[in-house]
Design a protein around this motif. Structure first.
Motif, PDB file in Angstrom:
ATOM      1  N   THR A 120     -96.624  93.170 -77.682  1.00  0.00           N
ATOM      2  CA  THR A 120     -95.338  92.684 -77.164  1.00  0.00           C
ATOM      3  C   THR A 120     -94.763  93.661 -76.151  1.00  0.00           C
ATOM      4  OG1 THR A 120     -94.968  91.743 -79.363  1.00  0.00           O
ATOM      5  CG2 THR A 120     -93.110  91.702 -77.827  1.00  0.00           C
ATOM      6  N   THR A 123     -96.660  93.381 -72.987  1.00  0.00           N
ATOM      7  CA  THR A 123     -96.301  92.153 -72.269  1.00  0.00           C
ATOM      8  C   THR A 123     -95.007  92.337 -71.501  1.00  0.00           C
ATOM      9  OG1 THR A 123     -97.411  90.812 -73.957  1.00  0.00           O
ATOM     10  CG2 THR A 123     -95.838  89.685 -72.529  1.00  0.00           C
ATOM     11  N   ASN A 126     -95.736  94.543 -68.502  1.00  0.00           N
ATOM     12  CA  ASN A 126     -96.524  93.872 -67.463  1.00  0.00           C
ATOM     13  C   ASN A 126     -95.744  92.786 -66.731  1.00  0.00           C
ATOM     14  OD1 ASN A 126     -98.713  95.470 -68.082  1.00  0.00           O
ATOM     15  ND2 ASN A 126     -99.798  93.912 -69.249  1.00  0.00           N
ATOM     16  N   VAL A 127     -94.884  92.068 -67.446  1.00  0.00           N
ATOM     17  CA  VAL A 127     -94.182  90.934 -66.833  1.00  0.00           C
ATOM     18  C   VAL A 127     -92.961  91.377 -66.043  1.00  0.00           C
ATOM     19  CG1 VAL A 127     -92.903  88.805 -67.313  1.00  0.00           C
ATOM     20  CG2 VAL A 127     -95.025  89.283 -68.542  1.00  0.00           C
ATOM     21  N   ILE A 157     -96.665  85.019 -76.806  1.00  0.00           N
ATOM     22  CA  ILE A 157     -96.791  86.405 -76.349  1.00  0.00           C
ATOM     23  C   ILE A 157     -98.227  86.695 -75.947  1.00  0.00           C
ATOM     24  CG2 ILE A 157     -96.629  88.831 -77.046  1.00  0.00           C
ATOM     25  CD1 ILE A 157     -94.296  87.978 -78.914  1.00  0.00           C
ATOM     26  N   VAL A 160     -99.108  84.782 -72.632  1.00  0.00           N
ATOM     27  CA  VAL A 160     -98.587  85.397 -71.406  1.00  0.00           C
ATOM     28  C   VAL A 160     -99.335  86.690 -71.104  1.00  0.00           C
ATOM     29  CG1 VAL A 160     -96.567  86.467 -70.335  1.00  0.00           C
ATOM     30  CG2 VAL A 160     -96.317  84.325 -71.603  1.00  0.00           C
ATOM     31  N   TYR A 161     -99.536  87.507 -72.131  1.00  0.00           N
ATOM     32  CA  TYR A 161    -100.227  88.787 -71.912  1.00  0.00           C
ATOM     33  C   TYR A 161    -101.606  88.580 -71.299  1.00  0.00           C
ATOM     34  CZ  TYR A 161    -102.655  93.155 -72.740  1.00  0.00           C
ATOM     35  OH  TYR A 161    -103.388  94.299 -72.562  1.00  0.00           O
TER      36      TYR A 161
END
Length: 241
Positions: A120, A123, A126-127, A157, A160-161
């Motif tokens: 998490t 993520t 990175n986002v 999660i 998206v990762y």
């Protein structure tokens, strides 16, 4: 005889002066509330829509003159790929709320070189945030991680990762990585292929999934074993279909 002096009454602060002192604090409070609202809104939007890009993807696109990335839903990714990435990056992903306190304590005891970021946290970094270690980034990451955990499912999660992670220079997301390295769709990845891709994640510019070094090969085998373990003991249940 000395002349008596009347003591001066303390000067009362005017309402205008008080208001003027409170104004900067009010502006800071409003800015913080607006920032918090923007975070919650952004996390809410990305809970249903794919992030169009990220700061790192943008910067790499400028540096390289373009990148390759194709978003795919978790339903069209081989379950082995999801399991391999979780086994490689955060085997206890289903057991924590965004922070793995046991891993954090172990990292503190062993020194700063040992990573303790959960999937998490990675993520979030990175986002929304930037690469590299810094206290401001870690503070923002710590603030945003519980928000993501509260508003997204565990499956979201991972989804998206795995769609924004870098698997080679300029290759972002599991679909582009599967096609680039193995000539297959993400839906058709085998456990071995998925484990090789997961093995390059910490250093995708130097590690290779195809013709792997002995280190990457050993790491991929360990990841495959880890994926089988979390599947068997229930630690993959929270992001399973």
């Amino acid at each position: 005889m000395a002349k008596k002096t009347t003591p001066r009454k303390p000067r009362r602060t005017s309402k205008a002066a008080t208001a003027s002192k409170r104004r900067p604090l009010r502006h800071v409070t409003r800015a913080l509330v607006a920032f918090a609202g923007a975070i919650v809104l952004s996390v809410g939007v990305y809970s249903v829509l794919p992030p169009p890009t990220t700061p790192y993807i943008l910067s790499e696109g400028v540096r390289l003159g373009g990148i390759r990335r194709d978003w795919v839903s978790a339903d069209t990714i081989a379950p082995e790929a999801l399991q391999a990435v979780v086994a490689a990056e955060d085997a206890n992903f289903c057991l924590h709320w965004g922070f793995d306190m046991a891993q954090l304590r172990a990292a503190i005891q062993e020194g700063a070189d040992r990573g303790a970021s959960t999937l998490t946290q990675q993520t979030v970094k990175n986002v929304w945030l930037w690469q590299g270690r810094s206290w401001p980034r870690k503070a923002l990451e710590a603030l945003m991680t519980p928000v993501v955990e509260a508003m997204w499912s565990k499956r979201r999660i991972v989804e998206v990762y795995i769609n924004v992670a870098e698997f080679d220079e300029g290759i972002f997301g599991i679909e582009a990585a599967a096609q680039h390295h193995f000539g297959v769709r993400a839906a058709d990845l085998t456990l071995r292929q998925a484990s090789l891709l997961a093995a390059v994640l910490p250093n995708p510019k130097e590690r290779q999934a195809v013709s792997p070094s002995s280190f990457v090969d050993r790491r991929a085998r360990a990841i495959a074993d880890g994926a089988a373990t979390i599947r068997a003991d229930g630690r993959a249940r929270c992001f399973a279909r």
